[in-house]
Each structure stands twice: as structure tokens, then as C-alpha cells.
Design a protein around this motif. Structure first.
Motif, short mmCIF file in Angstrom:
data_model
loop_
_atom_site.label_atom_id
_atom_site.label_comp_id
_atom_site.label_asym_id
_atom_site.label_seq_id
_atom_site.Cartn_x
_atom_site.Cartn_y
_atom_site.Cartn_z
N PHE A 1 41.04 37.80 33.89
CA PHE A 1 41.02 38.69 32.82
C PHE A 1 42.11 38.45 30.91
O PHE A 1 41.13 38.72 29.86
CB PHE A 1 41.02 39.96 33.05
N SER B 1 53.71 37.07 26.43
CA SER B 1 52.45 36.88 27.25
C SER B 1 54.07 35.71 28.67
O SER B 1 54.69 35.59 28.58
CB SER B 1 52.42 35.28 26.92
N CYS C 1 51.07 31.13 28.96
CA CYS C 1 50.86 31.60 30.22
C CYS C 1 51.12 30.42 31.41
O CYS C 1 49.81 30.34 31.53
CB CYS C 1 50.79 33.33 30.26
N HIS D 1 50.96 35.56 41.05
CA HIS D 1 52.16 36.24 40.98
C HIS D 1 51.80 37.02 41.99
O HIS D 1 50.37 37.07 42.61
CB HIS D 1 52.77 36.07 40.27
N GLN E 1 45.60 35.17 27.62
CA GLN E 1 46.66 34.32 27.12
C GLN E 1 47.37 32.97 28.45
O GLN E 1 47.57 32.62 28.45
CB GLN E 1 47.82 35.18 27.46
N CYS F 1 45.94 34.91 36.16
CA CYS F 1 44.60 36.12 35.37
C CYS F 1 43.66 35.86 34.90
O CYS F 1 43.66 35.70 33.30
CB CYS F 1 45.86 37.26 34.89
N GLU G 1 50.29 32.15 34.03
CA GLU G 1 49.68 31.60 35.65
C GLU G 1 48.80 32.21 35.14
O GLU G 1 47.76 31.95 34.06
CB GLU G 1 50.47 33.59 34.91
#
Ligand code: SF4
Length: 324
Positions: free
Chosen positions: A69, A111, A63, A179, A72, A67, A65
Motif C-alpha cells: 500500500f 521511511s 524504503c 517484515h 515510499q 508494503c 520494505e
């Protein structure tokens, strides 16, 4: 004045719990009393029906992104599997076994920031075969949505769209910068406009305060969400949050109870990470929760569906007949 008794009566009479009252409940000196009051609220508003749904990780890893936590994200070095599309036969095997076990809904989860439009026909062929063989209802969790993709998913028979807010708006940028929380809210509104019902919750144990969790519960209430998954943060090696301490069971129980007081008519679903709470994890279902995502979670192993159902029946929950 008895805060717990008075708040319970007010909720049963239709009043919405305020932020200030929720904070007082969070500090109530007798937390077991709060948990059991939340359990009574669950029975009063939602009865004993247990809501089971399951996930197929249709696309995993890689992925774009960030994030913090998530195993993925391609920005973290983790052992999460990476594939663009789950093997069709493997997905069917999971769907059949979940339907036979009494699971009602099945979500294809991908994902990534957003699923490409060009990938949707492949997901559709999976949904179509599942529809031919089972009575499972369909959910999707495919990242950010535009109007066109939302319309395509609705036309494919997806009746519910999942997009977690993850955490309260005021905390979100601490965990993701690629995002925004508002992007997620926009996705939920787009899904609703396309005729899908909504499923959205978050992760607890990211280092947020109880006040932040109350804020998230209020935000979900303001959006009218009636299906709220609560994940317990799973520290995953290779992610920036790998060293976070585990969430104590008592904090999880208080969080679940507060979500029930703030969202009395929602299905509160225990999702990924609940096994980290240990052998007493089922106490969440005596503190206001009335649903679960069963089977294998995205990148953390769950308990078996049969184990879950047997334990929940012992607790007094009832299940619809098997959907296969
Ligand atoms: S939570 Fe979703 S968007 Fe964020 S890194 Fe993980 S897969 Fe990507």
C-alpha cells in the motif's frame, strides 16, 4: 433483547465487547443508530476533548520494505519524494505553525525498516529546537526498534512511539513479506519497556473484511493501545494496490464505531486518507472518533489545521490552549 442498547449498557458498566457481539453489531440493520451509540460511548468515556497531533515526514521514500500500500517502498514506481533528512528550517516551520494552531503532539516519521542509530542525533537536534520554541510533546515513528534505539529515543524526550500493526495478523503477509506483524508487536513492546506510551492502528480499505477489522481492534485492545490511528487506504499510482476501489463512507463509519465499542477508552484518530471520504468525512467524529492527525500526511495531502479545528468546534469538541 435490544443488542445495541444491551451492548451499550454492558460497555458502560465495564464489560469488554466480544468478537461475536462486534460481528452482530457490524450487521445491525440500523447502522446510523450504531454510529450515534458509538458517539455517546466516546462522550461517556473520553469527554469532548479532541486529540490533535501532527506528523513531520523526516525521511521519505527509498524504503527497502515491500508494503503493497505504501508509496515510499523503493520497489514501487511512485512520485513520493525521496530524501534522507528533511530540511531543518522546513521542519521547524511546520512545527511552529502546528503548535500555534493548537496541535499538542508532533511526530517525526521516517521511511524505512528501521532508523539507523547514526541518524538519531540529527533527529535529536530537531526535537531540541522544537522543545526550546514550543510546548509540543514528542512522538516518533521510525520503524522497527531494538532496545538500544528505544532507550535513545526515550532519553531524547520522545514520550510516545508509533508503529501501526496495519491490519490483522492473519492478513498481514498479504500486504508485506519483508517484515512480520510479530516484528511490529515486538517493537511496541520494546518501546513500552523503554517507558514510552504506544500509538498503533491500521489502514482500512485494503480489501480486508469487517471481521478482519474487528480482529485488528481486538489485537490492539489486547496490547493495551490507547492511541489508535485509522488510515483510509489511498490508492497510489505505481503501488500494487493502485486500482483498489475507494472505501464507502458508511463502511468507514461502521469501522470507527466498532473500534469505539471495542476500545472505549482509546483515542481513535482519523489519519491519512480521510479526505477520500469526501465532504462528509467529519461524520467519523460523530461515530466514535475523537482525534486526528492533521496537516500534511506522509504522501497524501490533508486538510488545513484551521479548517479541521473550526469544523470540530462546531461539532462540540474542545481543544487545549495552543502549545506554542
Ligand atoms: S510502510 Fe514503512 S516499512 Fe513499509 S514500505 Fe512504507 S515506509 Fe517502508
Amino acid at each position: 433483547m435490544d443488542l445495541l442498547r444491551d451492548t451499550f449498557s454492558a460497555v458502560t458498566a465495564g464489560a469488554a465487547v466480544s468478537r461475536e457481539t462486534a460481528l452482530l453489531l457490524a450487521r445491525h440493520p440500523d447502522q446510523p443508530k450504531l454510529w450515534s451509540a458509538a458517539d455517546r460511548l466516546r462522550r461517556r468515556f473520553m469527554g469532548d476533548l479532541f486529540h490533535l497531533c501532527s506528523i513531520i515526514n523526516a525521511r521519505s521514500g527509498g524504503c527497502s520494505e515491500d508494503c503493497r500500500f505504501c508509496a515510499q517502498s523503493a520497489r514501487h514506481q511512485t512520485d513520493a519524494p525521496v530524501y534522507a533528512m528533511i530540511d531543518h528550517d522546513e521542519a521547524m516551520r511546520i512545527a511552529r505553525s502546528n503548535a500555534a494552531a493548537g496541535v499538542v503532539r508532533l511526530s517525526l516519521v521516517t521511511s524505512g525498516r528501521a532508523a539507523e542509530e547514526s541518524a538519531l542525533p540529527r533527529f535529536n537536534s530537531l526535537y531540541e529546537q522544537v522543545r526550546r520554541e514550543t510546548k509540543l510533546e514528542f512522538c516518533a515513528s521510525m520503524g522497527l526498534l531494538d532496545q538500544r534505539k528505544a532507550g535513545m529515543l526515550a532519553a531524547m524526550g520522545v514520550s510516545r512511539y508509533h508503529c501501526n500493526l496495519e491490519t490483522a495478523e492473519r492478513c498481514f503477509a498479504e500486504f508485506c513479506t519483508t517484515h512480520t506483524w510479530q516484528d511490529k508487536v515486538a517493537t511496541l513492546k520494546t518501546a513500552a519497556a523503554a517507558g514510552m506510551s504506544l500509538c498503533s492502528g491500521g489502514i482500512i480499505g485494503l480489501g480486508e473484511s469487517m471481521e478482519d477489522r474487528i480482529e485488528l481492534a481486538l489485537e490492539l485492545r489486547a496490547l493495551g493501545i490507547r492511541s489508535i490511528p485509522l488510515n483510509i487506504h489511498t490508492p497510489i499510482s505505481g503501488t500494487p494496490l493502485a486500482e483498489l476501489p475507494p472505501l464507502p463512507l458508511t463502511e468507514a463509519l461502521t469501522t470507527v464505531a466498532l473500534f469505539r465499542f471495542l476500545n472505549p477508552e482509546a483515542v481513535i484518530r482519523m489519519a491519512g486518507g480521510r479526505q477520500l471520504l469526501g465532504p462528509e468525512q467529519h461524520r467519523c467524529f460523530a461515530a466514535g472518533a475523537n482525534g486526528a492527525i492533521v496537516g500534511n500526511y506522509l504522501t497524501t495531502a490533508g486538510c488545513s489545521v484551521a479548517e479541521d479545528i473550526a469544523r470540530l468546534r462546531e461539532m462540540g469538541f474542545v481543544f487545549p490552549s495552543a502549545a506554542a
